[in-house]
Design an enzyme around this catalytic site. Structure first.
Site, PDB file in Angstrom:
ATOM      1  N   CYS A   1      -6.915   3.214   4.922  1.00 32.33           N
ATOM      2  CA  CYS A   1      -6.182   4.428   4.572  1.00 32.33           C
ATOM      3  C   CYS A   1      -6.916   5.674   5.057  1.00 32.33           C
ATOM      4  O   CYS A   1      -8.127   5.630   5.314  1.00 32.33           O
ATOM      5  CB  CYS A   1      -5.989   4.520   3.057  1.00 32.33           C
ATOM      6  SG  CYS A   1      -5.110   3.116   2.343  1.00 32.33           S
TER       7      CYS A   1
ATOM      8  N   CYS B   1       0.837  -1.202   0.000  1.00 32.56           N
ATOM      9  CA  CYS B   1       0.000   0.000   0.000  1.00 32.56           C
ATOM     10  C   CYS B   1       0.865   1.242   0.000  1.00 32.56           C
ATOM     11  O   CYS B   1       0.560   2.232  -0.668  1.00 32.56           O
ATOM     12  CB  CYS B   1      -0.915   0.001   1.218  1.00 32.56           C
ATOM     13  SG  CYS B   1      -1.854   1.528   1.463  1.00 32.56           S
TER      14      CYS B   1
END
Length: 298
Positions: A230, A181
């Protein structure tokens, strides 16, 4: 010789005389003096250049320290490196390794600063290995094959695969998805690093047995399992995460309804691919604890 002694005394270095006749120049009250760092007294060419590799300043400018691997640095340089901790938002532990040989830093005079760091490392290591076991990846080729990057090193594999972040509110580490990520999105604002509990995405659905670490989320933007957390507030599936700008900036009323496909696609039919009832697309939703349910059934 007199000038050297005066300079070292100014920085409160060890003044015990070495066999060569020079003052030690290490940390005062150490059990063992470090080797003499005056140019010409060392056989090792590297240490004979007269400068610390971290700050490039002369050895005589600050007290020196010899860590467990045998390499020497300025004491203040190593302490500052440990105080600065990791670079970026993801918690990593490369800063706890010797800058030269990558062996773990260790010295009695660093225990005070190293102790909380080791506690954090052990906590994240346990979390990562437990998740690796849950995901059935202890037999991954990177671990079992001699050519694998982490051959016989499941800890290294787990710490690389899973990303952990420090919550800006409760100051506790939390799972933020897979490590890759970080390679796909920009560095987060430290204020955006918020664990699911502090950002209230859990909706008070915290497992009494396993806590927060293994909560299974639905992707906020489609009917898929979430893999990434996130912005401190948003859980994504892999597809929506890879193209998060497509869905993240959309108003909720324009998002597809269940059954919703990744990246804003409306699926036909009326049955949810996850087989569960959930809030409208655009809201965070906890399916349950992955350790308590069979996630393969979804």
């Amino acid at each position: 010789m007199e000038i050297l002694g005066t300079q070292m005394e100014t920085f409160r270095t060890c003044q015990r005389p070495l066999a060569c006749g020079h003052h030690c120049g290490g940390i005062p009250n150490e059990n063992y003096c470090a080797p003499c760092m005056v140019e010409g007294c060392q056989d090792d060419i590297y240490y004979g250049d007269g400068h610390c590799i971290v700050c490039a300043e002369p050895w005589t400018s600050k007290p020196i320290i010899q860590i467990v691997c045998g390499h020497l640095f300025h004491y203040d340089c190593i302490r500052q490196m440990l105080k600065n901790r990791w670079h970026g938002s993801r918690i990593t532990f490369g800063f706890m390794l010797c800058p030269l040989c990558k062996v773990s830093i260790s010295h009695p005079d660093l225990c005070e600063i190293m102790s909380p760091l080791m506690h954090l490392y052990d906590k994240i290591k346990t979390k990562a290995l437990t998740r690796l076991q849950h995901d059935g990846l202890f037999q991954a080729q990177d671990i079992t094959q001699p050519s694998g990057k982490y051959y016989k090193d499941p800890t290294g594999f787990a710490m690389d695969k899973y990303a952990y972040f420090m919550c800006s509110r409760c100051r506790q580490p939390y799972f933020g998805g897979e490590g890759r990520c970080q390679d796909e999105v920009e560095e987060a604002d430290p204020k955006e690093l918020i664990c699911p509990l502090c950002s209230d995405t859990t909706k008070n659905k915290v497992c009494s047995q396993h806590g927060l670490d293994y909560l299974l989320y639905k992707c906020r933007y489609c009917c898929s399992l979430a893999l990434f957390h996130c912005f401190g507030t948003t859980h994504f599936c892999e597809t929506c995460h890879n193209d998060y700008t497509t869905v993240h900036d959309k108003p909720e009323e324009s998002l597809p309804k269940c059954p919703a496909g990744p990246c804003g696609k409306q699926l036909s039919g009326s049955e949810c691919p996850l087989g569960i009832e959930h809030p409208p697309t655009g809201e965070e939703f906890v399916i349950g604890c992955a350790m308590c349910i069979n996630s393969n059934s979804f």
